[in-house]
Design an enzyme around this catalytic site. Structure first.
Site, PDB file in Angstrom:
ATOM      1  N   ASN A   1      -5.387  27.308  -9.991  1.00  0.00           N
ATOM      2  CA  ASN A   1      -6.524  27.907  -9.635  1.00  0.00           C
ATOM      3  C   ASN A   1      -6.592  29.516 -10.118  1.00  0.00           C
ATOM      4  OD1 ASN A   1      -4.960  27.626  -7.253  1.00  0.00           O
ATOM      5  ND2 ASN A   1      -6.283  29.350  -6.329  1.00  0.00           N
TER       6      ASN A   1
ATOM      7  N   GLY B   1     -11.501  20.427  -0.052  1.00  0.00           N
ATOM      8  CA  GLY B   1     -10.121  20.284  -0.615  1.00  0.00           C
ATOM      9  C   GLY B   1      -9.024  20.676   0.307  1.00  0.00           C
ATOM     10  N   THR B   2      -9.304  21.469   1.353  1.00  0.00           N
ATOM     11  CA  THR B   2      -8.379  21.964   2.235  1.00  0.00           C
ATOM     12  C   THR B   2      -7.948  20.696   3.196  1.00  0.00           C
ATOM     13  OG1 THR B   2      -8.977  23.951   2.322  1.00  0.00           O
ATOM     14  CG2 THR B   2      -7.985  23.400   4.137  1.00  0.00           C
TER      15      THR B   2
ATOM     16  N   CYS C   1      -7.115  42.517  -1.009  1.00  0.00           N
ATOM     17  CA  CYS C   1      -7.072  43.702  -0.413  1.00  0.00           C
ATOM     18  C   CYS C   1      -6.721  43.366   1.220  1.00  0.00           C
ATOM     19  CB  CYS C   1      -8.160  44.553  -0.446  1.00  0.00           C
ATOM     20  SG  CYS C   1      -8.035  46.190   0.125  1.00  0.00           S
TER      21      CYS C   1
ATOM     22  N   THR D   1     -18.828  10.747  11.456  1.00  0.00           N
ATOM     23  CA  THR D   1     -19.904  10.196  10.894  1.00  0.00           C
ATOM     24  C   THR D   1     -20.137  10.926   9.568  1.00  0.00           C
ATOM     25  OG1 THR D   1     -20.953   9.905  12.930  1.00  0.00           O
ATOM     26  CG2 THR D   1     -22.412   9.741  10.750  1.00  0.00           C
TER      27      THR D   1
ATOM     28  N   SER E   1     -12.354  18.459  -4.779  1.00  0.00           N
ATOM     29  CA  SER E   1     -13.396  19.192  -4.074  1.00  0.00           C
ATOM     30  C   SER E   1     -14.564  19.345  -4.765  1.00  0.00           C
ATOM     31  CB  SER E   1     -12.668  20.614  -3.779  1.00  0.00           C
ATOM     32  OG  SER E   1     -13.548  21.610  -3.176  1.00  0.00           O
TER      33      SER E   1
HETATM   34  N1  PLP Z   1      -6.712  23.644  -4.054  1.00  0.00           N
HETATM   35  C1  PLP Z   1      -7.218  24.511  -4.903  1.00  0.00           C
HETATM   36  C2  PLP Z   1      -6.344  24.482  -6.261  1.00  0.00           C
HETATM   37  C3  PLP Z   1      -8.220  25.354  -4.973  1.00  0.00           C
HETATM   38  O1  PLP Z   1      -8.601  26.162  -6.019  1.00  0.00           O
HETATM   39  C4  PLP Z   1      -9.159  25.208  -3.700  1.00  0.00           C
HETATM   40  C5  PLP Z   1     -10.039  26.081  -3.429  1.00  0.00           C
HETATM   41  O2  PLP Z   1     -10.130  27.230  -4.054  1.00  0.00           O
HETATM   42  C6  PLP Z   1      -8.530  24.339  -2.727  1.00  0.00           C
HETATM   43  C7  PLP Z   1      -7.575  23.618  -2.832  1.00  0.00           C
HETATM   44  C8  PLP Z   1      -9.496  24.239  -1.313  1.00  0.00           C
HETATM   45  O3  PLP Z   1     -10.657  23.700  -1.721  1.00  0.00           O
HETATM   46  P1  PLP Z   1     -11.871  23.806  -0.555  1.00  0.00           P
HETATM   47  O4  PLP Z   1     -12.407  25.235  -0.732  1.00  0.00           O
HETATM   48  O5  PLP Z   1     -12.752  22.556  -0.933  1.00  0.00           O
HETATM   49  O6  PLP Z   1     -11.255  23.486   0.862  1.00  0.00           O
END
Ligand code: PLP
Length: 389
Positions: A152, A72-73, A326, A238, A200
């Site tokens: 999240n 996702g990042t 923390c 790849t 993700s």
């Molecule tokens: N965006 C949201 C809302 C998320 O909750 C997360 C992961 O916690 C991410 C992006 C990042 O995804 P990834 O862990 O696949 O990089």
């Protein structure tokens, strides 16, 4: 203690057995390179394209609009940095204060590169005011906007369909981080005019290390990873074939379980919430309960440290998360909880429970059986003063 009651599904989910099963042949027999000209590679390519179609189907897209990424990042970085770079003239970047760092950090980096950045505020329930976006869009210049579909930490669902309409009317580019929404809420890019959408794998029962980015046909995007011509020249490298196959299957399963699975999760989440509120005084639910993911409960226990609660839950095999991290010996409340202005006495005692379609009633009842005692015990020795009476 050897049981695990896993209520931390917004952090990661269990890979579904069906997902692991379909991945196996691509580690054993079908290990060819999908870009190869020979038939051995071509057979793999066919399966990669089937997986692409499965991902596309979950969100109403065309298969050609799906780009596979590593997470996702990466999808968020590709979307935001790629759209800004393709726009060329340092557009106005607009996001919210409650985004995941995978959106906030690329946006703040773009600010350092000279873009104007606006982070929209939320209210005490974590809600955005669409008027705030409208005001920003009218300040002129081309905008690249990123607003998450669902948060999240709190599960709050944002009005992305309405916001996307506004952005498109103003001639901007709209990205949404749908990492937490995909598989839990119906998403349809034929009805919602987003240009870019992040998914993700590990949040919807595929393994970690695979993601996807929906790119509406015609959207200009500069690739983040320059290299070979894989993924139609949109991402060098790849393809991670076994994980792509797994993500495809996970999306097909998510679509299949969407209706019944999410209704069941919501019922169990509501049972957990009602049980906690009835048995633990001085608690508050964080986030808008009327627009919330079906699996998420973020709740604050006043006058207690979240970490202490987690520690005691963990002793019983119960996995959850806290709303503070923390760092360097001090407990910093999360930026999401801070942005909502949750009162001090509640901020540190916020806990997130997040369910999955595998969560059972017996697991919820186990938590309800033990949590009130933990809170009572911790309050008895709490360093925070609880007002008398
Ligand atoms: N965006 C949201 C809302 C998320 O909750 C997360 C992961 O916690 C991410 C992006 C990042 O995804 P990834 O862990 O696949 O990089």
């Amino acid at each position: 203690m050897n049981q695990t009651i896993y209520l931390d599904n917004n952090a990661t989910t269990r890979p579904a057995p069906e997902v692991i099963e379909v991945m196996q042949p691509f580690l054993h027999e079908l290990w060819g390179n999908p870009s190869s000209m020979h038939d051995f590679g071509g057979r793999v390519r066919k399966h990669v394209e089937e997986a692409r179609a499965q991902v596309a189907q979950l969100i109403g897209a065309d298969a050609s609009e799906i780009l596979f990424t590593s997470c996702g990042t990466e999808s968020n970085n590709t979307a935001i940095r790629g759209a800004v770079e393709a726009a060329g003239d340092r557009p106005h970047v607009i996001t919210t204060r409650v985004e995941h760092p995978a959106v906030l950090e690329p946006c703040r980096w773009l600010k350092q590169q000279g873009c104007r950045l606006t982070e929209l505020e939320v209210d005490h329930l974590g809600r955005l005011n669409p008027e705030d976006l409208s005001r920003q869009l009218s300040t002129g210049g081309r905008a690249v906007v990123s607003v998450m579909w669902a948060n999240n930490e709190t599960g709050v669902v944002y009005p992305v369909p309405q916001l996307a309409e506004m952005v498109k009317l103003a001639g901007g580019i709209m990205h949404t981080d749908a990492v937490q929404a995909a598989g839990k809420l119906p998403l349809d890019v034929r009805r919602v005019p987003v240009d870019l959408m992040t998914i993700s794998g590990h949040k919807l029962h595929a393994p970690k290390g695979i993601g996807a980015l929906y790119i509406r046909r015609g959207t200009r995007l500069r690739p983040l990873l320059l290299g070979g011509h894989q993924e139609n020249g949109r991402r060098g490298g790849t393809e991670n074939v076994p994980y792509i196959i797994g993500l495809g299957r996970a999306c097909a399963l998510a679509a299949q379980h969407m209706r019944a699975g999410t209704a069941r999760m919501a019922t169990l989440r509501d049972r957990l919430q009602a049980g906690i509120l009835a048995s633990c005084p001085d608690t508050q639910v964080n986030g808008d309960e009327t627009r919330r993911l079906p699996n998420t409960l973020n709740i604050s226990f006043h006058y207690v440290e979240g970490e202490a609660i987690l520690y005691h839950l963990s002793d019983l095999g119960i996995c959850a998360s806290s709303g503070s991290a923390c760092a360097a010996g001090s407990l910093e409340p999360s930026h999401v909880i801070r942005a909502m202005g949750v009162p001090f006495t509640a901020v540190h005692g916020s806990i997130r429970f997040s369910l999955s379609r595998y969560t059972t009633e017996a697991e919820i009842d186990y938590v309800l059986e033990h949590l009130p005692g933990i809170i009572q015990k911790l309050r008895a020795m709490s360093p925070f003063a609880r007002p008398a009476g």
